[in-house]
Design an enzyme around this catalytic site. Sequence first.
Site, PDB file in Angstrom:
ATOM      1  N   ASP A 104      19.775  31.841  91.135  1.00 41.12           N
ATOM      2  CA  ASP A 104      18.412  31.279  89.821  1.00 41.12           C
ATOM      3  C   ASP A 104      17.159  31.641  89.816  1.00 41.12           C
ATOM      4  O   ASP A 104      16.474  32.774  91.084  1.00 41.12           O
ATOM      5  CB  ASP A 104      17.750  29.905  90.435  1.00 41.12           C
ATOM      6  CG  ASP A 104      17.211  28.632  89.887  1.00 41.12           C
ATOM      7  OD1 ASP A 104      18.017  28.567  88.617  1.00 41.12           O
ATOM      8  OD2 ASP A 104      15.969  29.020  90.040  1.00 41.12           O
ATOM      9  N   GLU A 163      28.677  41.646 105.766  1.00 40.61           N
ATOM     10  CA  GLU A 163      28.556  40.554 107.218  1.00 40.61           C
ATOM     11  C   GLU A 163      29.998  39.866 107.718  1.00 40.61           C
ATOM     12  O   GLU A 163      30.795  39.837 108.665  1.00 40.61           O
ATOM     13  CB  GLU A 163      27.683  40.700 107.577  1.00 40.61           C
ATOM     14  CG  GLU A 163      26.625  41.617 108.080  1.00 40.61           C
ATOM     15  CD  GLU A 163      25.387  41.143 108.663  1.00 40.61           C
ATOM     16  OE1 GLU A 163      25.390  39.705 109.328  1.00 40.61           O
ATOM     17  OE2 GLU A 163      24.523  41.407 108.765  1.00 40.61           O
TER      18      GLU A 163
HETATM   19  C1  GLC Z   1      17.162  28.361  86.139  1.00 40.76           C
HETATM   20  C2  GLC Z   1      17.591  26.970  86.471  1.00 40.76           C
HETATM   21  C3  GLC Z   1      17.475  25.798  84.973  1.00 40.76           C
HETATM   22  C4  GLC Z   1      16.231  25.636  85.765  1.00 40.76           C
HETATM   23  C5  GLC Z   1      14.875  26.509  86.230  1.00 40.76           C
HETATM   24  C6  GLC Z   1      14.468  26.636  87.509  1.00 40.76           C
HETATM   25  O1  GLC Z   1      17.083  28.323  84.905  1.00 40.76           O
HETATM   26  O2  GLC Z   1      19.252  26.947  84.863  1.00 40.76           O
HETATM   27  O3  GLC Z   1      17.782  24.713  85.235  1.00 40.76           O
HETATM   28  O4  GLC Z   1      14.878  24.880  85.046  1.00 40.76           O
HETATM   29  O5  GLC Z   1      15.586  27.932  86.828  1.00 40.76           O
HETATM   30  O6  GLC Z   1      14.391  26.340  88.564  1.00 40.76           O
END
Ligand code: GLC
Length: 505
Positions: free
Chosen positions: A199, A247
């Site tokens: 993310d 790993e």
């Molecule tokens: C990313 C995710 C989104 C979330 C954001 C904060 O963009 O795809 O859904 O709100 O990160 O974590």
Amino acid sequence: MAGEWWRRAVVYQIYVRSFADSDGDGLGDLNGIRSRLAYLSELGVDGFWLTPFYPSPGADHGYDVADYTDVDPQLGTLADFDALVEEAHALGLRVLVDIVPNHTSREHPWFLNALSSADHPDRARYVFRPGRDGGPPNGWTSVFGGSAWTLDEPSGEWYLHFFSPDQPDLDWHNEQVQADFEDVLRFWLDRAVDGFRIDVAQALFKARDLHEMVEPDPPTWHADWVTAVNQPELHPLYERWRTVADEYPGERMFVGEIVLQDHVTLARYVEPDRLHLAFTFSLLHAEWDADAMRHVIDDARTAFDSVDACPTWVFENHDVTRLATRYGSVERARAAALLMLALPGAKFLYQGQELGLEEVEVPDAARQDPIFFRTAGERVGRDGCRVPIPWENGPPAFGFTTGTPWLPMPDAWTELTVERQRERDDSTLELYRRALAERPSGALVWRESPAGTLVFERGSLVCAVNVDAERLELPAGELVVATELPVDGALVRNAAAWIRVIPGG
Ligand code: GLC
């Protein structure tokens, strides 16, 4: 399995809360997914990515993690997770989990400790700073609207949050943070996951001096800050993560959510020994326009080829308006699907895309997305693409749950359920299934074609897309799959087809 599986993979994104509910609380869960694994296997994808299912107060529906190594009790248990992975593997499906390293939940013990006293060692895991002129330390804004800083009143310092105040950003310059996340990776790798979707992968490190972020002018995609994120420290970090993944046996992989437009900059993240894949969002942002799409495809391929990596095409996810709505029709969304599935590189599908679902107009009273609330309704947010999947029967829950779905599902979906679409040869579900079974391989070679069209071959398969021309004459050959039946050997506007020809013929 063949080497570097991810280069050809089609991965299905499961938005866990909206896929299938096993216990009637209206929220999708891990056991619900287990009950629908056969569907994914029949669809013909190579695996799936699970959006966060970790313990979370739910301020951003799981992207506010309170414990990185457990399952939210509303969504299941670690034993359910293990069973899900085992059952998926038995069907030949890979399992990716979502790692959320940019920020924790406000309720994470590290942040609670950080707030407990300005001297607590956990405070150094976050970005706390004194204010400037009675206001926040700088002018950074949150992706969800408003300032990216919130005042911690007892200490008089401000903490940084690129998203909501419920999601304080970690300070990745802190070595303890780095060490702890390596442990998190190992925890899930030990549980046999095939990889991670990372993310906000371009933003973990912020410029140490916190200088103002300059938006490109004219502004392009949201969050495409270029000056204070995309920091050089990210590359050595991902090299270390790659070493960790390597790993383990079985080709574990990383795909980064990197919201940067420039393909050359993006490709640096997938140089050898860094991440395996990085979402190539440029196609998602391209208009329904043949020249624009061809430019994006070629520009991305050139940049990725130069580092011996491949693009990762995606048209939908849980953050964007559904494709059929963006492009203005289901016909175009279907044609776009045949375009994307014919391209070389990895592809990600978002649940419901294979059903041709359109964005749902969620009533304001039912909205859940923090974006809606932080912008006082000015931006409606992302609920419209997160409405649960219509499996069978009719409203109100279409087989998704025996209870009340956490977001209301439109009555009009009766014709679009999985059950109904399975019965119809011309349904969007059948289109995806057939295309996934017939995926081409080999190098992409463009064929000359009229303005407003895209035609290329890969091996013996020709992909023809009529974006905006009166008609597009198809080459002679066997019709493998088409969004509309050709008329007099030609494709109408907003249609696409795959034709099997004699190579070079
Ligand atoms: C990313 C995710 C989104 C979330 C954001 C904060 O963009 O795809 O859904 O709100 O990160 O974590």
